[in-house]
Design a protein around this motif. Structure first.
Motif, PDB file in Angstrom:
ATOM      1  N   TYR A 134     -41.023 -37.690 -22.897  1.00 53.59           N
ATOM      2  CA  TYR A 134     -40.107 -37.050 -22.617  1.00 53.59           C
ATOM      3  C   TYR A 134     -38.698 -37.136 -23.251  1.00 53.59           C
ATOM      4  N   GLU A 135     -38.264 -38.990 -23.583  1.00 53.38           N
ATOM      5  CA  GLU A 135     -36.988 -38.458 -24.504  1.00 53.38           C
ATOM      6  C   GLU A 135     -37.122 -38.036 -25.835  1.00 53.38           C
ATOM      7  N   ASP A 136     -38.275 -37.736 -26.180  1.00 50.44           N
ATOM      8  CA  ASP A 136     -38.122 -36.446 -27.233  1.00 50.44           C
ATOM      9  C   ASP A 136     -37.783 -35.235 -26.975  1.00 50.44           C
ATOM     10  N   ARG A 137     -38.260 -34.953 -25.781  1.00 52.00           N
ATOM     11  CA  ARG A 137     -37.877 -33.327 -25.536  1.00 52.00           C
ATOM     12  C   ARG A 137     -36.669 -32.874 -24.787  1.00 52.00           C
ATOM     13  N   ALA A 138     -35.748 -34.069 -23.711  1.00 55.51           N
ATOM     14  CA  ALA A 138     -35.021 -33.917 -22.820  1.00 55.51           C
ATOM     15  C   ALA A 138     -34.095 -33.248 -23.271  1.00 55.51           C
ATOM     16  N   ASP A 139     -33.359 -33.971 -24.632  1.00 54.13           N
ATOM     17  CA  ASP A 139     -31.807 -33.275 -25.233  1.00 54.13           C
ATOM     18  C   ASP A 139     -31.830 -31.740 -25.574  1.00 54.13           C
ATOM     19  N   GLN A 140     -33.652 -31.568 -25.628  1.00 58.19           N
ATOM     20  CA  GLN A 140     -33.887 -29.458 -26.176  1.00 58.19           C
ATOM     21  C   GLN A 140     -33.724 -29.009 -25.756  1.00 58.19           C
ATOM     22  N   LEU A 141     -34.315 -29.699 -24.832  1.00 63.71           N
ATOM     23  CA  LEU A 141     -34.403 -29.067 -23.076  1.00 63.71           C
ATOM     24  C   LEU A 141     -33.492 -28.881 -22.216  1.00 63.71           C
ATOM     25  N   ILE A 142     -32.391 -29.858 -22.390  1.00 71.85           N
ATOM     26  CA  ILE A 142     -31.189 -29.494 -21.756  1.00 71.85           C
ATOM     27  C   ILE A 142     -30.400 -28.365 -23.116  1.00 71.85           C
ATOM     28  N   GLU A 143     -30.478 -28.931 -24.209  1.00 73.69           N
ATOM     29  CA  GLU A 143     -29.463 -27.330 -24.645  1.00 73.69           C
ATOM     30  C   GLU A 143     -30.315 -26.222 -24.380  1.00 73.69           C
ATOM     31  N   ASP A 144     -31.570 -26.121 -24.340  1.00 77.56           N
ATOM     32  CA  ASP A 144     -32.055 -24.589 -24.034  1.00 77.56           C
ATOM     33  C   ASP A 144     -31.242 -24.457 -22.486  1.00 77.56           C
ATOM     34  N   LEU A 145     -31.310 -24.938 -21.749  1.00 78.47           N
ATOM     35  CA  LEU A 145     -30.743 -24.096 -20.601  1.00 78.47           C
ATOM     36  C   LEU A 145     -29.190 -24.281 -20.385  1.00 78.47           C
ATOM     37  N   ARG A 146     -28.606 -24.918 -21.220  1.00 78.39           N
ATOM     38  CA  ARG A 146     -27.480 -24.543 -21.378  1.00 78.39           C
ATOM     39  C   ARG A 146     -27.268 -23.270 -21.732  1.00 78.39           C
ATOM     40  N   SER A 147     -27.502 -22.688 -22.803  1.00 78.42           N
ATOM     41  CA  SER A 147     -27.172 -21.538 -23.449  1.00 78.42           C
ATOM     42  C   SER A 147     -27.944 -20.837 -22.373  1.00 78.42           C
ATOM     43  N   VAL A 148     -29.140 -20.836 -21.575  1.00 80.18           N
ATOM     44  CA  VAL A 148     -29.777 -19.754 -21.134  1.00 80.18           C
ATOM     45  C   VAL A 148     -28.802 -19.624 -19.810  1.00 80.18           C
ATOM     46  N   ALA A 149     -28.666 -20.473 -19.514  1.00 83.34           N
ATOM     47  CA  ALA A 149     -27.811 -20.524 -17.988  1.00 83.34           C
ATOM     48  C   ALA A 149     -26.408 -19.994 -17.842  1.00 83.34           C
ATOM     49  N   ALA A 150     -25.713 -20.107 -18.919  1.00 81.18           N
ATOM     50  CA  ALA A 150     -24.469 -19.047 -19.846  1.00 81.18           C
ATOM     51  C   ALA A 150     -24.805 -18.054 -19.622  1.00 81.18           C
ATOM     52  N   HIS A 151     -25.354 -16.761 -20.247  1.00 86.31           N
ATOM     53  CA  HIS A 151     -25.274 -16.200 -20.080  1.00 86.31           C
ATOM     54  C   HIS A 151     -25.869 -15.449 -18.452  1.00 86.31           C
ATOM     55  N   LEU A 152     -25.856 -16.613 -17.497  1.00 84.21           N
ATOM     56  CA  LEU A 152     -26.406 -15.860 -15.994  1.00 84.21           C
ATOM     57  C   LEU A 152     -24.786 -16.643 -15.516  1.00 84.21           C
ATOM     58  N   LEU A 153     -24.493 -17.517 -15.156  1.00 86.44           N
ATOM     59  CA  LEU A 153     -23.144 -17.976 -14.493  1.00 86.44           C
ATOM     60  C   LEU A 153     -21.864 -17.278 -14.716  1.00 86.44           C
ATOM     61  N   PRO A 154     -21.329 -16.527 -15.667  1.00 92.69           N
ATOM     62  CA  PRO A 154     -20.271 -15.851 -15.441  1.00 92.69           C
ATOM     63  C   PRO A 154     -20.156 -15.255 -14.262  1.00 92.69           C
ATOM     64  N   PHE A 155     -21.606 -14.715 -13.757  1.00 91.86           N
ATOM     65  CA  PHE A 155     -21.458 -14.203 -12.413  1.00 91.86           C
ATOM     66  C   PHE A 155     -21.124 -15.431 -11.385  1.00 91.86           C
ATOM     67  N   VAL A 156     -20.906 -16.509 -11.287  1.00 95.05           N
ATOM     68  CA  VAL A 156     -20.112 -17.767 -10.710  1.00 95.05           C
ATOM     69  C   VAL A 156     -19.485 -18.486 -10.721  1.00 95.05           C
ATOM     70  N   PRO A 157     -17.889 -18.234 -11.181  1.00 95.36           N
ATOM     71  CA  PRO A 157     -17.378 -18.707 -12.389  1.00 95.36           C
ATOM     72  C   PRO A 157     -17.547 -20.164 -12.427  1.00 95.36           C
ATOM     73  N   SER A 158     -16.856 -20.662 -10.888  1.00 94.14           N
ATOM     74  CA  SER A 158     -17.153 -22.011 -10.123  1.00 94.14           C
ATOM     75  C   SER A 158     -17.757 -23.015 -10.625  1.00 94.14           C
ATOM     76  N   ALA A 159     -19.487 -22.456 -10.396  1.00 93.52           N
ATOM     77  CA  ALA A 159     -20.707 -22.800 -10.975  1.00 93.52           C
ATOM     78  C   ALA A 159     -21.107 -23.122 -12.394  1.00 93.52           C
ATOM     79  N   ARG A 160     -20.186 -22.013 -13.361  1.00 93.22           N
ATOM     80  CA  ARG A 160     -20.447 -22.711 -14.314  1.00 93.22           C
ATOM     81  C   ARG A 160     -19.009 -23.903 -14.530  1.00 93.22           C
ATOM     82  N   LYS A 161     -18.238 -23.743 -14.176  1.00 89.64           N
ATOM     83  CA  LYS A 161     -17.120 -24.777 -14.560  1.00 89.64           C
ATOM     84  C   LYS A 161     -17.672 -25.874 -13.792  1.00 89.64           C
TER      85      LYS A 161
END
Length: 235
Positions: A134-161
């Motif tokens: 977990y410790e070895d993978r958590a930071d990269q997975l957080i970055e992966d989720l942040r990156s892909v979520a950024a492409h979707l959350l423009p449809f929900v601006p307050s959620a992106r904030k």
């Protein structure tokens, strides 16, 4: 966010019996707060008992076909979320507006006979599990989720904030996966898979793949802005 008092929960206080609040159109996750509008008599009774006791409610999702027996006891998914009522307001017509904070994954083990107007069930807690890497993978997975979520959350601006604010505070991978799983616009069946996955790394990987698929789906770009905060779910 998990240290905020509404989300504090001790397993030693869990009796193993839950008040069952089934809905056809909602999957609740830990670490989130969802508004409810309660108007059916049986669920007003449930709320009254919860408020007089531990304020805990198990929000479960009705399986397809519930329409044929909604007033009875239609089946629910075994994957559910234990929630706590953190705010309630009784309206002039006797109905209630409620804020329910998700506390923990639970598994519904079976329904119990009840003399109450609402349903009860046996349930066990399903806390998050953290694999050895977990410790070895958590930071990269957080970055992966942040990156892909950024492409979707423009449809929900307050959620992106909100997501950006949480990332700046160093939100955990477990919390982040649950928040995004709650926010994304996918079928309930897919949300139930995420709710049922206790392994935090596996859950993040499933979510990252699903988000990546959504970003490549051209129909995503045609969607209108999603409501956030969410519209209250009605029983």
């Amino acid at each position: 966010m998990t240290n905020h008092p509404p989300f504090n929960f001790s397993a030693k206080n869990f009796t193993g019996t839950v008040r069952l609040f089934p809905l056809p159109n909602l999957v609740l996750f830990p670490h989130v707060v969802h508004p409810l509008h309660i108007y059916e008599r049986r669920y007003c009774d449930l709320l009254a008992d919860a408020l007089a006791d531990d304020r805990l409610i198990a929000l479960a999702t009705l399986v397809p076909g519930w329409e044929h027996d909604y007033d009875g006891k239609p089946p629910v998914s075994p994957h559910a979320c234990l929630g706590r009522v953190i705010l309630h307001q009784q309206m002039d017509d006797g109905t209630f507006n409620v804020l329910l904070a998700g506390l923990s994954r639970i598994e519904i083990m079976g329904e119990l006979a009840s003399v109450k107007s609402y349903r009860h069930a046996r349930a066990i807690l399903r806390p998050d599990r953290f694999p050895d890497d977990y410790e070895d993978r958590a930071d990269q997975l957080i970055e992966d989720l942040r990156s892909v979520a950024a492409h979707l959350l423009p449809f929900v601006p307050s959620a992106r904030k909100q997501l950006n604010d949480l990332l700046q505070r160093g939100v955990s991978l477990a919390t982040l996966t649950d928040l995004i799983a709650y926010l994304i616009d996918v079928d309930l069946a897919e949300k139930l898979i995420l709710l049922g996955e206790e392994n935090v790394v596996c859950r993040a990987e499933i979510l990252a793949r699903r988000l990546a698929a959504l970003t490549s789906d051209t129909c995503v770009h045609a969607r209108s802005e999603l409501p956030f905060p969410p519209v209250p779910s009605c029983n």
